[in-house]
Design an enzyme around this catalytic site. Structure first.
Site, PDB file in Angstrom:
ATOM      1  N   GLU A 487      -6.351   7.301   2.893  1.00 37.27           N
ATOM      2  CA  GLU A 487      -7.152   8.502   3.139  1.00 37.27           C
ATOM      3  C   GLU A 487      -8.020   8.418   4.386  1.00 37.27           C
ATOM      4  O   GLU A 487      -8.931   9.225   4.561  1.00 37.27           O
ATOM      5  CB  GLU A 487      -8.002   8.838   1.906  1.00 37.27           C
ATOM      6  CG  GLU A 487      -7.151   9.145   0.685  1.00 37.27           C
ATOM      7  CD  GLU A 487      -7.956   9.320  -0.585  1.00 37.27           C
ATOM      8  OE1 GLU A 487      -9.099   8.817  -0.643  1.00 37.27           O
ATOM      9  OE2 GLU A 487      -7.445   9.954  -1.524  1.00 37.27           O
ATOM     10  N   GLU A 553      -1.117  11.371  -3.817  1.00 35.77           N
ATOM     11  CA  GLU A 553      -1.874  10.998  -5.015  1.00 35.77           C
ATOM     12  C   GLU A 553      -2.090  12.229  -5.882  1.00 35.77           C
ATOM     13  O   GLU A 553      -2.791  13.158  -5.488  1.00 35.77           O
ATOM     14  CB  GLU A 553      -3.252  10.413  -4.656  1.00 35.77           C
ATOM     15  CG  GLU A 553      -3.225   9.113  -3.908  1.00 35.77           C
ATOM     16  CD  GLU A 553      -4.617   8.561  -3.623  1.00 35.77           C
ATOM     17  OE1 GLU A 553      -4.713   7.592  -2.861  1.00 35.77           O
ATOM     18  OE2 GLU A 553      -5.612   9.113  -4.160  1.00 35.77           O
TER      19      GLU A 553
END
Length: 884
Positions: A487, A553
């Site tokens: 991320e 995710e």
């Protein structure tokens, strides 16, 4: 004649001795994995030169676990309670509070080894966390303190070995610095990320802090013997041009091989570098400069009609044994490396319809169905057997990719061996996370975002470690994608050399993305990329809401059943969560909270308010199954239109958490596993609860024809309503809508709910796919499940082979459905489950008049007598014996 016989015997003896020498040299690498002793520096004031001398007494030292950590050693010596049980972790002193000295330890190992003639002896440390000094026989090996959790160490110890062959290795291991403050935030206060190490050890939303931050010699320590030339870091690249299929004759593939050769001699050494594959030997003559390391590239080899490596679900993951060696002129092999090579080529292209990357293998596009992987064990207790089991679990869930998350580590070669074996592609992150490395404003962090964006403190160490770890795993066929971080992308002075120099030079065959949810990976309809959500969802949302086109995710709950919870939750804390629909809040026990439970909300209550904790966990399994079946079906139904892939957050936990897992820490599968397995089937019929459409998906490279689709509804009294019986076909690697049945499902289910059965059969009436939905009533409750008549299945189990059992189940004609049966292989005496076990099917429903066969595979249990427990939703649990 006798002289001839004597001469022949002599020649044979010499040949045999040379063969033994060659074999010993070729195989002479072994692990130092037992007999270690340790002591904290708070109790040892002597220097490494003294401690590493055999004269130094170790009488008061304690047994150590290596590979392992300080905490695993303390646990082994019963100095601390099991931190995975209950609230025990709170009883262990945290390094932030005690200071680093508490967990700074000496580790000592006595070993026997010597070198003769031109033999060289090497010491390898594959991973130490975090820094260390290394001593052998009174001499320090490293000129400056080694730093970095992910940087391998190699020392030539030939000259420091004692002539009598008795030696001592001593390593002092220092914890990370800083150790980070656990404060409930992701990676605690974030400062753990100043190190080039894993970040979860300061705590995360799925784990409590690891008290010693995993300080120790956490990975393998080995001794290797070679000749004067050592071959290391071989590099094998396979090129598979064109678009291939798993079967039939193949056009040639290209094999490219290189290796590093370290000449320890003070003179030029001539010899041959060679490797063998598929019965062919490729060699190259070389001349090596003295005291130098040279990278040698062999000529490209064209492998005729290769057997290719394919991802799980698409073909066999074939592996070729390969042996690479250096042979000096007129001498036995100096150094040998053995590999398992998968011949395949990874490609990626931008899909303009989905606006996301599309992964291909051997020219064929692969719809990615993946699981996020943290680490096998939070305390780094790795074993080949556990790796094999966990990776096989992912294959059995019909997944084809595992993403190794960036807050942990570059996974070990043993993990990659299992992924190679089972055909699991790997998406490998480097050591960054948006939480610790400054993507978001976070009041729990010590430093602001500007400072955190510069983590870690030593950028060159990061790059050096990355280069080393790339060399360690780059030959694995399963490795498909490199990722700069979780991320968040690394700082420019890490990202640019990593992306533009290091990976192209050392690998260059994989897709590299700057971070896990980068715009380079996918874009949603209005631009930008992301991931999640992470909480429980209405199953309709997976079908009617278009999320990120390659979602890295997404996931939610994962509480195990009652048997699972008993392993780590004390009896007094076995209290079911209590959800209040009026306030949308949930009351949970403190141990459940400590183990990171997230709310099931109203989803469990739709099956009736739980009577107790066992009832809660049984109803939670119904929710689990539905959640993950709907998730993967919603993505699969829209493959190549909305999506090119999805990676579930998470498929496993490295400790006893209560969220995001298809199986628990003890390798016991919950219903998430089987909902995902069912929904991920390669050829699959499924029901869209939003528009009532029957959908088909085909995740193979071949068109499927001549399949009979049966659509049936059973009411809660077991009465069958045949809706459709239709011959269907579907193109390769595609999904399609078939027809709508919403009127029928609404009509039959409105009062009490109903069961919808979708079944695909071949022309021999063999069932190739079955999907059983339980539909709610008009109030979106599962009221009818409370009224199902009890059913007991006819069951018979036979031992098929060592470690294999076949269970046959039959539901008599005239019965109701036998719903949601949990099959468990158990110890016949204690009734405790055998773990792990591979079941071809579980949490299964058996229709009236239907027979089912379930195969089980497990590790041999010695003389332990086993039985099988069968526990259905509408039936009392019972046990059956296993016939010979």
């Amino acid at each position: 004649m006798s002289s001839i016989i004597y001469a022949m015997k002599f020649i044979y003896t010499v040949f045999f001795v040379l063969l033994l020498c060659f074999s010993a040299l070729a195989q002479n690498q072994y692990e130092l994995n037992d007999g270690w002793l340790c002591a904290p520096i708070t109790q040892v004031k002597d220097q490494g030169e003294n401690i590493s001398s055999l004269k130094y007494t170790l009488s008061n030292w304690k047994k150590a676990v290596v590979p392992g950590t300080v905490l695993t050693t303390m646990l082994q010596n019963k100095e601390v309670p099991d931190p995975f049980y209950g609230m025990n972790n709170q009883k262990i002193a945290d390094i932030y509070d005690t200071g680093s000295a508490t967990y700074t330890y000496w580790f000592v190992k006595d070993f026997e080894e010597n070198a003769s003639n031109e033999e060289q002896v090497w010491l390898h440390l594959r991973g130490v966390n975090y820094s260390c000094d290394v001593f052998v026989n009174g001499q320090k090996l490293n000129s400056k303190t080694h730093e970095g959790m992910f940087l391998r160490q190699t020392y030539n110890i030939t000259k420091v070995l004692n002539k009598n062959g008795k030696n001592r290795l001593a390593v002092i291991v220092y914890p990370p610095n800083p150790v980070g403050k656990p404060n409930g935030g992701q990676a605690g206060d974030g400062t753990i990320a100043k190190n080039v190490s894993h970040q979860y050890v300061a705590g995360w939303d799925w784990i409590q802090p690891i008290r010693d931050r995993n300080t120790g010699i956490w990975d393998k320590v080995t001794i290797e013997k070679t000749g004067m030339v050592k071959l290391s870091n071989p590099h094998v690249v396979t090129l598979v041009p064109g678009k291939r299929k798993p079967s039939g004759n193949q056009a040639p593939a290209i094999i490219k091989v290189s290796a590093e050769l370290n000449n320890t001699a003070t003179k030029v050494v001539k010899g041959v570098v060679q490797y063998s594959i598929a019965g062919q030997t490729i060699s190259k003559k070389v001349k090596l400069a003295p005291l130098a390391t040279t990278t040698i590239s062999l000529d490209d080899f064209e492998l005729e009609n290769p057997q290719l490596w394919w991802p799980s679900g698409y073909g066999d993951a074939f592996l070729y044994p390969m042996e690479i060696k250096f042979v000096a002129n007129g001498k036995p092999a100096s150094s040998i490396q053995k590999l398992q090579v998968g011949v395949r080529e990874i490609q990626h292209t931008w899909n303009s319809e989905t606006k996301s990357q599309q992964v291909s293998v051997n020219g064929q596009k692969i719809f990615i169905k993946g699981g996020n992987w943290i680490i096998s064990d939070a305390m780094l207790r790795f074993t080949d057997a556990r790796y094999d089991t966990e990776v096989r679990f992912h294959k059995e869930m019909n997944l084809n990719l595992i993403r190794v998350w960036g807050g942990a580590l570059i996974e070990r070669p043993e993990f990659y061996n299992a992924c190679d074996k089972y055909g699991m592609l790997v998406f490998q992150d480097f050591w960054m996370s948006g939480d610790a490395n400054g993507r978001w404003l976070d009041p729990k962090k010590t430093d602001d975002q500007y400072a955190r964006r510069k983590y870690p403190d030593d950028h060159q160490l990061f790059l050096t470690s990355a280069a080393d770890q790339i060399k360690m795993v780059r030959n694995h066929a399963s490795l498909a994608i490199w990722c700069g971080g979780n991320e968040i992308m690394p700082p420019d002075d890490i990202l640019i050399p990593l992306r533009d120099s290091i990976i192209p030079k050392l690998d260059g065959t994989r897709w590299f993305i700057d971070f896990s949810n980068s715009n380079e990976m996918s874009l949603n309809e209005i631009g930008g990329n992301g991931d999640g959500p992470y909480e429980i969802q209405p199953i309709e949302r997976f079908w009617n809401y278009r999320t990120w086109p390659f979602n890295s995710e997404i996931g939610s709950v994962g509480v195990g059943d009652y048997e699972s919870l008993k392993r780590f939750i004390p009896k007094e804390n076995m209290i079911a969560p209590q959800f209040d629909p009026a306030t949308q809040t949930e009351k949970i026990d403190s141990v459940w909270d400590y183990h990171k439970y997230i709310s099931y909300g109203e989803f469990v209550n739709a099956y009736g308010a739980p009577r107790d904790v066992q009832d809660f966990t049984e109803k939670a399994q119904l929710v689990n199954y539905n959640q993950y079946r709907a998730l993967i079906e919603g993505f699969s139904a829209n493959m190549w239109r909305w999506y090119t892939g999805v990676i579930i957050w998470k498929t496993q936990n490295p400790w006893t958490a209560l969220r995001g897992q298809m199986y628990d820490y003890y390798l016991d599968q919950n219903a998430c596993f089987y909902g995902l397995k069912n929904g991920s089937a390669s050829l699959h019929a499924m029901y869209n609860p939003v528009d009532g459409m029957i959908n088909l998906v085909n995740n193979s490279f071949e068109q499927v024809r001549n399949r009979m689709l049966l659509v049936k509804i059973f009411d809660m009294d077991g009465k069958e309503h045949l809706i459709s019986k239709l011959m269907v076909e579907i193109d390769a690697s595609s999904s399609k809508k078939s027809f709508a049945i919403k009127k029928e499902t609404d009509r039959v289910s409105k009062n009490k709910g109903a069961f919808l059965v979708l079944q695909l059969e071949d022309m021999n009436k063999n069932v190739v796919d079955q999907n059983v939905y339980w539909l709610p009533d008009a109030n979106q409750e599962y009221s009818g499940l409370q009224t199902l008549a009890n059913v007991k299945l006819q069951a018979k189990a036979n031992r098929d082979a060592e470690g294999k059992i076949v269970l046959n189940l039959e539901n008599a004609v005239g019965n109701n459905l036998s719903f949601f049966n949990r099959i468990s292989l158990v110890n016949a005496q204690t009734k405790e489950r055998v773990l792990p076990v591979f079941y071809t099917e579980n949490y299964l429903t058996v229709l009236p008049g239907e027979q089912k066969q379930i195969k089980m595979e497990y590790s041999a249990q010695g003389d332990t007598k086993l039985a099988i427990e069968i526990k259905g939703w509408n039936g009392t649990a019972y046990y059956i014996n296993i016939q010979p």
